[in-house]
Scaffold this motif. Structure first.
Motif, short mmCIF file in Angstrom:
data_model
loop_
_atom_site.label_atom_id
_atom_site.label_comp_id
_atom_site.label_asym_id
_atom_site.label_seq_id
_atom_site.Cartn_x
_atom_site.Cartn_y
_atom_site.Cartn_z
N GLY A 7 0.77 -1.24 0.00
CA GLY A 7 0.00 0.00 0.00
C GLY A 7 0.79 1.28 0.00
N THR A 8 2.09 1.23 0.39
CA THR A 8 2.90 2.44 0.45
C THR A 8 4.33 2.12 0.06
N LEU A 9 5.10 3.18 -0.15
CA LEU A 9 6.54 3.05 -0.28
C LEU A 9 7.12 2.93 1.14
N LYS A 55 11.37 1.84 11.87
CA LYS A 55 12.09 2.37 10.72
C LYS A 55 11.99 1.38 9.56
N HIS A 56 12.13 1.89 8.34
CA HIS A 56 12.11 1.05 7.14
C HIS A 56 10.80 0.24 7.09
N ALA A 57 9.70 0.94 7.31
CA ALA A 57 8.39 0.30 7.37
C ALA A 57 7.62 0.51 6.07
N PHE A 58 6.60 -0.32 5.87
CA PHE A 58 5.65 -0.11 4.78
C PHE A 58 4.29 -0.65 5.22
N ALA A 84 4.62 -3.59 8.20
CA ALA A 84 5.72 -4.54 8.09
C ALA A 84 7.02 -3.76 7.97
N ILE A 85 8.14 -4.42 8.25
CA ILE A 85 9.45 -3.82 8.01
C ILE A 85 10.14 -4.59 6.89
N THR A 86 11.06 -3.94 6.20
CA THR A 86 11.67 -4.52 5.01
C THR A 86 12.60 -5.68 5.35
#
Length: 564
Positions: free
Chosen positions: A381-383, A500-503, A540-542
């Motif tokens: 849903g997002t960057l 951090k580094h979430a989407f 979620a995180i990458t």
């Protein structure tokens, strides 16, 4: 279950019959159509704020809308858009402009704004709601109010009812919450078919203003008037793509297809429990090979706050098998556990993975497998972004604003730490923890560095006298709102931000299902689920952030050395 079946039916419809036009809806083909829709419509989906042109600041409601003409006609909902009012329009690329409220018909919750600055604006094509079919796939791009700063979030669903006669709306399964009001819903051709209006507690009940309302009263909407009586109707032309509408009609066999799809991915997950506590979480099985340090082990990564205590076990065939706790990271909310033997299965984290999400990745179909239950299907849903800690940081219960060059307390919540330790409205805040307060924004940033039970030291000024106040922060209280968006089944995760580094994706995760992995259609490891954030969004995180955590954890536990 019905939402899940329809979603998977759309993804796995290779052997299913389709009503109307035939279309290849295999997972990869559907993903391409979703992403084509996003490419066509994303730029026209806008964030809208009630705007004070004198003070030059947002002043009131925050909502969504969509631009449907090159000269800046904006469609939104009537319960947020008002005739004659001034609004700031924010495009996804960061560009801003001003609009004014035009026609408004409250009976249909439909309103129009007009951008006042001449220009050639990004816009989406208006579709037709009269030709919609039951179970037709659709897509939403709007700005849920739970995120600050605002960001467009994509959600996928289907048309559950093309026209709810009692509500005069379309019902879809594209998830909605406050802030999304007025946001567009698109068909797979990238055309606007409805606008977000209202919801009930049930996640399947998201009601949209039909786009044909705007077609029927288009000339009236172009006038700056709030209509109490219905204006003159206009003839609505026939949808030229009506014969190409696609709706899924046969969902038999989907559960078997789902089992086949998830079989390999399911093996990369494990059910975890804190012993003797009853807390549960999903674990992600990872492998890490480091020949330099003679390391070749299998580990489990999960969500730290779901698994308190010193004894953590995995549950296999109803039996608990204790695991070794290697490392806990409170800030990242991650936990690393070691299995007592190297397994054949596991996500290989030995090599680097990219830590970027490009615009072309939006709309990717994602799979969240579960060790015991059916997995969740969702779309990206997002960057990537950093999600500030609001609910996970310490709670003060006050607000300060700039007044004549002074940072002044303007709000103190009843029974909050601010109230209990003597902070009062009108106090000037000079410093926090020895750092001079230059602005309300800087004060907020300092608060965001704290955790519940931390003590902050303030220097304030009241009636010309400076005072020192030590305040012990608490956990932010649960919302007391009775809004349907706050009462959805299973609710939000307790720790749901500060990542951090979430989407964001639109999987309907339960809080206890966090800690598990997320994959794309090719089986590539995308990341780990960290939280059910709101009615509309899971966080979620990458994969790269997960790998970085594992390296830090192994280094801290002296399993390896990452120092040069």
């Amino acid at each position: 279950m019905r939402t899940k079946l329809i979603m998977m039916g759309l993804l796995l419809a290779g052997t299913s019959s389709l009503l109307h036009a035939q279309m290849d809806l295999k997972p990869e083909a559907l993903q391409r159509k979703i992403q084509a829709c996003i490419a066509k419509s994303y730029a026209a989906s806008v964030f809208i704020a009630d705007y004070d042109t004198v003070a030059k600041r947002n002043n009131g409601q925050l909502f969504s809308g969509v631009v449907v003409s090159k000269d800046g006609i904006v469609l939104t909902a009537a319960h947020v858009g008002k005739t004659g009012k001034i609004y700031k329009i924010l495009f996804p690329d960061g560009k801003e402009t001003i609009a004014i409220g035009m026609g408004r018909i409250q009976r249909f919750d439909a309103a129009v704004l007009k951008i006042t600055k001449p220009g050639s604006w990004p816009y989406a094509e208006m579709g037709w709601s009269s030709s919609l079919k039951v179970n037709e796939p659709c897509l939403s791009i709007a700005f849920p109010g739970s995120f600050s700063p605002p960001r467009p979030v994509i959600r996928f669903g289907y048309v559950a009812n093309p026209l709810d006669a009692r509500r005069r709306t379309i019902r879809t399964t594209c998830l909605m919450e406050p802030g999304d009001s007025g946001g567009p819903v698109f068909d797979l051709y990238g055309r606007v078919i409805g606008l977000h209006s209202n919801i009930t507690v049930e996640l399947e009940n998201n009601y949209e203003v039909p786009i044909d309302v705007f077609r029927k009263y288009w000339s009236a909407f172009m006038k700056q008037q709030d209509y109490t009586e219905l204006p003159q109707e206009e003839v609505i032309p026939v949808d030229p793509l009506a014969h190409r509408r696609v709706s899924f009609s046969d969902i038999s066999g989907v559960e078997k297809n789902l089992a086949d799809t998830e079989l390999k991915l399911k093996k990369l997950t494990v059910q975890l429990a804190a012993v003797p506590d009853t807390s549960r979480a999903v674990g992600t099985i990872v492998k890490f090979k480091d020949l330099k340090n003679n390391l070749n082990s299998t580990y489990i990564v999960s969500k730290n706050s779901l698994l308190p205590g010193s004894v953590i076990a995995m549950i296999v065939d109803g039996k608990t098998q204790p695991l070794k706790v290697i490392y806990r990271d409170q800030e990242k909310d991650l936990l690393l556990l070691e299995m007592d033997k190297v397994t054949k299965v596991g996500i290989d984290l030995s090599t680097r993975s990219k830590d970027t999400l490009a615009f072309g990745d939006l709309g990717k179909v994602l799979i969240s497998p579960h060790p015991r239950n059916e997995g969740k299907i969702s779309v990206l849903g997002t960057l990537r972004f950093n999600l500030p800690g609001l609910y996970s940081t310490g709670y003060l219960g006050s607000r300060i604003e700039m007044e004549n060059g002074r940072n002044v307390v303007k709000l103190v919540q009843e029974k909050s730490p601010a109230s209990n330790f003597g902070l009062k409205i009108g106090d000037e805040v000079l410093s926090i923890n020895g750092i001079a307060v230059s602005s309300p924004e800087q004060f907020i940033k300092e608060i965001q560095k704290t955790k519940p039970n931390d003590v902050i030291n303030l220097i304030t000024k009241r009636d010309g006298t400076e005072n020192k106040i030590a305040i012990k922060l608490t956990r932010r209280p649960n919302s007391t709102s009775t809004h349907a968006a706050e009462r959805f089944t299973d609710g939000k995760s307790d720790r749901r931000d500060g990542f951090k580094h979430a989407f964001v994706h639109d999987g309907k995760l339960k809080p206890a299902e966090c800690g598990g992995p997320l994959f794309d259609l090719q089986g590539n490891f995308v990341g780990i689920n960290m939280a059910r954030y709101s009615r509309t969004s899971s966080i979620a995180i990458t994969a790269a952030e997960v790998r970085s955590f594992v390296l830090e954890a192994l280094d801290a536990s002296q399993k390896i050395s990452t120092s040069k």
